[in-house]
Design a protein around this motif. Sequence first.
Motif, PDB file in Angstrom:
ATOM      1  N   SER A 237      -9.784 -13.101   5.667  1.00 47.92           N
ATOM      2  CA  SER A 237     -10.048 -13.363   4.247  1.00 47.92           C
ATOM      3  C   SER A 237     -10.767 -14.692   4.094  1.00 47.92           C
ATOM      4  O   SER A 237     -10.728 -15.545   4.985  1.00 47.92           O
TER       5      SER A 237
ATOM      6  N   SER B 219      -3.899  -8.141  -1.881  1.00 48.03           N
ATOM      7  CA  SER B 219      -3.510  -6.909  -2.586  1.00 48.03           C
ATOM      8  C   SER B 219      -2.016  -6.614  -2.424  1.00 48.03           C
ATOM      9  O   SER B 219      -1.436  -5.908  -3.241  1.00 48.03           O
TER      10      SER B 219
ATOM     11  N   GLY C 276     -10.239  -6.596  -0.988  1.00 50.99           N
ATOM     12  CA  GLY C 276      -9.153  -5.707  -1.417  1.00 50.99           C
ATOM     13  C   GLY C 276      -9.508  -5.049  -2.746  1.00 50.99           C
ATOM     14  O   GLY C 276     -10.289  -5.616  -3.523  1.00 50.99           O
TER      15      GLY C 276
ATOM     16  N   LYS D 223      -2.432  -9.590   2.986  1.00 52.35           N
ATOM     17  CA  LYS D 223      -3.580  -9.417   2.095  1.00 52.35           C
ATOM     18  C   LYS D 223      -3.183  -9.730   0.648  1.00 52.35           C
ATOM     19  O   LYS D 223      -2.047  -9.452   0.249  1.00 52.35           O
TER      20      LYS D 223
ATOM     21  N   SER E  62     -13.792  -1.173   1.320  1.00 53.17           N
ATOM     22  CA  SER E  62     -12.781  -2.211   1.094  1.00 53.17           C
ATOM     23  C   SER E  62     -12.473  -2.844   2.455  1.00 53.17           C
ATOM     24  O   SER E  62     -12.301  -2.135   3.437  1.00 53.17           O
TER      25      SER E  62
END
Length: 327
Positions: A154, A183, A39, A181, A70
């Motif tokens: 992730s 982010s 991210g 995520k 990304s």
Amino acid sequence: MRKIIFWATLIFFGTTIIAGLIPSRVDAKTRFVTVGTGGITGVYYPTGGAISKMINKKRKKYGIRCTVESTAGSVFNVNAVMAGDLDFGIVQSDRQYQAIHGMAEWKAAGPQKDLRAVFSIHPEAVTLVAAEDAGIKTIKDLRGKRVNIGNPGSGQRQNSIDALSAAGIDYKKDLHAEQVKASEAAGLLQDGRIDAFFYTVGHPSGAIKEATAGNRKVGIVPITDTTTLLDRYPYYAPAAIPVKFYPGAINDKDVPTFGVKATFVTSSKVPDEIVYAITKEVFENLDQFKKLHPAYEVLTAKGMLQGLSAPIHPGAMKYYREKGLLK
Ligand code: GLU
């Protein structure tokens, strides 16, 4: 007229032949390589940028143009590198280990035999961030709370699950697990839509800054029930999160936890000369590289060869042998 055609033909073929004999770097085809990161508020994204910067500076010499993407993180990066969709990926050392041994997300698919290590980068700490008003002082207090454990793809998702189970918490039954995520997690925490989130990340990271800089008071929670984790898994090591990077956090001293390392990986199918060039540029310019992010402060050439479990790519190996770093 015939004379003109004769001379024109001679000049045309003559110059073509001469041009063909002169080795021309300008003619060399540029090779585009892509690095999978994470991210944009993590440390992988700027790390991909830092590595690209080193190699792109020498574009005339190597004919390599490196770009950064990304992505969802470590697990996604391993899979994309294996599929040939990415040439390089930044991947947690524990995820590299699991992929090469066919564990965790790779249990069904088996060992990722073409995975190759290039070097390791900054340390990453399993970071548990929680809102003060949620009353979370230890990981055990996550019971019954709304917690982001990490998105599929992730690296942190499995670290969260491991940390929770070491504390006797089943993420499926004992809490409300979100899987967004990192982010997005900082914003959700500030908006009161989650109580806490896990992120395995280098420090300082934009996501943790964002989480600790809002109106809702937020702190980093120590993870100290780690003995079983450290005994059981070769890739986990004790770590500490420096609070100096997060003046908005309620913590007043560095926070103990456990962690891994970020590593740079590729596939056995990526040509040796590309891997050699990137390795060489990063190592030969390490002092300059280290200035690109505070998380690289601790980097040393020797340290960057630790935490690798996949075979080292022959292109990287060539450089390490030349420099006497490895035999
Ligand atoms: N460790 C995270 C992952 O593997 C990414 C962290 C970052 O982007 O800095 O998914």
